[in-house]
Scaffold this motif. Structure first.
Motif, PDB file in Angstrom:
ATOM      1  N   UNK A   1       0.827  -1.214   0.000  1.00  0.00           N
ATOM      2  CA  UNK A   1       0.000   0.000   0.000  1.00  0.00           C
ATOM      3  C   UNK A   1       0.858   1.259   0.000  1.00  0.00           C
ATOM      4  N   UNK A   2       1.922   1.237   0.821  1.00  0.00           N
ATOM      5  CA  UNK A   2       2.799   2.419   0.908  1.00  0.00           C
ATOM      6  C   UNK A   2       3.534   2.616  -0.421  1.00  0.00           C
ATOM      7  N   UNK A   3       3.954   1.499  -1.031  1.00  0.00           N
ATOM      8  CA  UNK A   3       4.687   1.598  -2.302  1.00  0.00           C
ATOM      9  C   UNK A   3       3.776   2.171  -3.398  1.00  0.00           C
ATOM     10  N   UNK A   4       2.563   1.650  -3.444  1.00  0.00           N
ATOM     11  CA  UNK A   4       1.654   2.121  -4.498  1.00  0.00           C
ATOM     12  C   UNK A   4       1.269   3.580  -4.294  1.00  0.00           C
ATOM     13  N   UNK A   5       1.191   3.968  -3.008  1.00  0.00           N
ATOM     14  CA  UNK A   5       0.827   5.360  -2.745  1.00  0.00           C
ATOM     15  C   UNK A   5       1.964   6.308  -3.140  1.00  0.00           C
ATOM     16  N   UNK A   6       3.189   5.914  -2.774  1.00  0.00           N
ATOM     17  CA  UNK A   6       4.327   6.820  -3.026  1.00  0.00           C
ATOM     18  C   UNK A   6       4.856   6.701  -4.443  1.00  0.00           C
ATOM     19  N   UNK A   7       4.734   5.515  -5.051  1.00  0.00           N
ATOM     20  CA  UNK A   7       5.215   5.298  -6.429  1.00  0.00           C
ATOM     21  C   UNK A   7       4.120   4.578  -7.213  1.00  0.00           C
ATOM     22  N   UNK A   8       3.054   5.320  -7.567  1.00  0.00           N
ATOM     23  CA  UNK A   8       1.902   4.658  -8.186  1.00  0.00           C
ATOM     24  C   UNK A   8       2.237   3.937  -9.494  1.00  0.00           C
ATOM     25  N   UNK A   9       3.249   4.403 -10.223  1.00  0.00           N
ATOM     26  CA  UNK A   9       3.538   3.767 -11.516  1.00  0.00           C
ATOM     27  C   UNK A   9       4.446   2.551 -11.348  1.00  0.00           C
TER      28      UNK A   9
ATOM     29  N   UNK B   1      -2.078   0.545   7.843  1.00  0.00           N
ATOM     30  CA  UNK B   1      -0.793   1.155   7.472  1.00  0.00           C
ATOM     31  C   UNK B   1      -1.029   2.443   6.664  1.00  0.00           C
ATOM     32  N   UNK B   2      -2.180   2.517   6.019  1.00  0.00           N
ATOM     33  CA  UNK B   2      -2.495   3.701   5.209  1.00  0.00           C
ATOM     34  C   UNK B   2      -3.092   4.823   6.062  1.00  0.00           C
ATOM     35  N   UNK B   3      -3.194   4.586   7.371  1.00  0.00           N
ATOM     36  CA  UNK B   3      -3.755   5.563   8.304  1.00  0.00           C
ATOM     37  C   UNK B   3      -5.099   6.122   7.831  1.00  0.00           C
ATOM     38  N   UNK B   4      -6.059   5.239   7.569  1.00  0.00           N
ATOM     39  CA  UNK B   4      -7.361   5.731   7.110  1.00  0.00           C
ATOM     40  C   UNK B   4      -8.073   6.485   8.226  1.00  0.00           C
ATOM     41  N   UNK B   5      -8.810   7.493   7.869  1.00  0.00           N
ATOM     42  CA  UNK B   5      -9.566   8.223   8.887  1.00  0.00           C
ATOM     43  C   UNK B   5     -10.830   7.456   9.244  1.00  0.00           C
ATOM     44  N   UNK B   6     -11.279   6.640   8.289  1.00  0.00           N
ATOM     45  CA  UNK B   6     -12.466   5.814   8.523  1.00  0.00           C
ATOM     46  C   UNK B   6     -12.112   4.378   8.156  1.00  0.00           C
ATOM     47  N   UNK B   7     -12.331   3.460   9.091  1.00  0.00           N
ATOM     48  CA  UNK B   7     -12.070   2.046   8.817  1.00  0.00           C
ATOM     49  C   UNK B   7     -13.405   1.312   8.739  1.00  0.00           C
ATOM     50  N   UNK B   8     -13.615   0.638   7.614  1.00  0.00           N
ATOM     51  CA  UNK B   8     -14.874  -0.072   7.388  1.00  0.00           C
ATOM     52  C   UNK B   8     -14.598  -1.565   7.491  1.00  0.00           C
ATOM     53  N   UNK B   9     -15.348  -2.241   8.325  1.00  0.00           N
ATOM     54  CA  UNK B   9     -15.116  -3.666   8.550  1.00  0.00           C
ATOM     55  C   UNK B   9     -16.404  -4.413   8.240  1.00  0.00           C
ATOM     56  N   UNK B  10     -16.364  -5.278   7.222  1.00  0.00           N
ATOM     57  CA  UNK B  10     -17.579  -5.999   6.829  1.00  0.00           C
ATOM     58  C   UNK B  10     -17.486  -7.433   7.326  1.00  0.00           C
ATOM     59  N   UNK B  11     -18.083  -7.677   8.459  1.00  0.00           N
ATOM     60  CA  UNK B  11     -18.023  -8.997   9.112  1.00  0.00           C
ATOM     61  C   UNK B  11     -16.607  -9.558   9.152  1.00  0.00           C
TER      62      UNK B  11
END
Ligand SMILES: Nc1ncnc2c1ncn2[C@@H]1O[C@H](COP(=O)(O)OP(=O)(O)OP(=O)(O)O)[C@@H](O)[C@H]1O
Length: 261
Positions: free
Chosen positions: A97-105, A156-166
């Motif tokens: 997740x961190x890699x894709x965020x910082x180096x999307x390509x 790890x992406x420090x989301x402000x909202x965490x959604x948990x589906x069962x």
């Protein structure tokens, strides 16, 4: 101003009304559990919060602004079934997740950026108790460990909202209890706002700060799709008596029976 406002939200698919007249104000850092009969639209509500689905009517606001129409790093989601990458080790899964965020390509970090990211990853693995499994492959993990990994991947992406589906639906009761403890610990550490769907009313009733019950109040026996579910109870958790618990349990079971009929 509330952190999240749900203002008269409806969701329809064609002629089928799934959700109607949803109104909700949620403060930052709340932990809402969502319960309701199968098919009542709980996952659909999470999808709207994620940005995967749009309301048919009404508005969803995050700090007074319309929710971003597409999933972004404000929001993370964990599903019941494992959503990790099978071809990456535990450590690589969380790093991804961190890699894709910082180096999307490129999807790859190098040098000091990679070292810094790996420090974060290792701290996260420590936090969810997966340090000894850092170099394992997902198929080598138990169900509980895979869910720990999925939660680590989201957090790890420090989301402000965490959604948990069962998220714990497929786990044994003993492991679930451990996961409850872990989730409460992570929630307190991160201060993230959580919405968690569960089929387990007891889990919904005792975990977190607030219980939201999705149920159908209006029913047309000739046209079961004419009305949607709405929020019938919105209760602070920990201050509820046995009679309320029984009322909710009866009403959710009645809707489940009606839908099955
Ligand atoms: N993309 C879609 N197109 C049409 N109908 C849909 C779509 N997604 C969901 N539905 C319908 O919306 C209704 C609510 O589904 P949803 O999955 O939100 O319910 P739920 O309360 O989460 O159920 P469960 O507890 O069984 O997971 C169901 O009747 C489902 O068939």
């Amino acid at each position: 101003m509330s952190f999240i406002s749900v203002n008269n939200v409806w969701k329809e698919y064609g002629d089928q009304v799934i959700l109607e007249k949803l109104n909700l104000e949620v403060d930052q850092g709340e932990f809402c559990t969502l319960v309701g009969a199968s098919g009542c639209g709980k996952s659909t509500f999470l999808k709207m919060l994620l940005g995967q689905e749009q309301p048919s009517r009404g508005e969803l606001l995050l700090e007074g602004q319309p929710f971003p129409g597409e999933p972004d790093r404000n929001r993370g989601i964990v599903f019941q079934r494992y959503s990790v990458f099978p071809h990456l080790t535990v450590r690589q899964n969380v790093l991804m997740g961190l890699e894709l965020e910082q180096k999307p390509l490129l999807g790859k970090l190098f040098g000091s950026a990679r070292r810094k990211a790996l420090e974060q990853v290792d701290a996260m693995l420590e936090s969810v108790g997966l340090t000894p499994a850092a170099h394992k492959w997902p198929h080598e993990l138990s169900g509980g460990m895979q869910q720990r990994l999925a939660i680590a991947q989201s957090l790890i992406m420090k989301p402000r909202v965490l959604l948990l589906d069962e998220p714990f639906g497929a786990l044994d009761p003993g492991i679930r209890a451990d996961m409850h403890e872990l989730l409460l610990k992570l929630w307190k550490e991160t201060g993230t706002t959580i919405f968690m769907v569960t089929h387990d009313l007891t889990e919904g009733f005792y975990l977190g700060t607030r219980l939201l019950v999705f149920d159908k109040i209006r029913r047309d026996p000739h046209d079961p799709q004419a009305y949607g579910a709405t929020i019938t109870y919105d209760l602070p958790i920990g201050k509820n008596d046995r009679a309320t618990f029984q009322d909710i349990s009866d009403s959710v079971s009645a809707t489940a029976r009606n839908q099955a009929a």
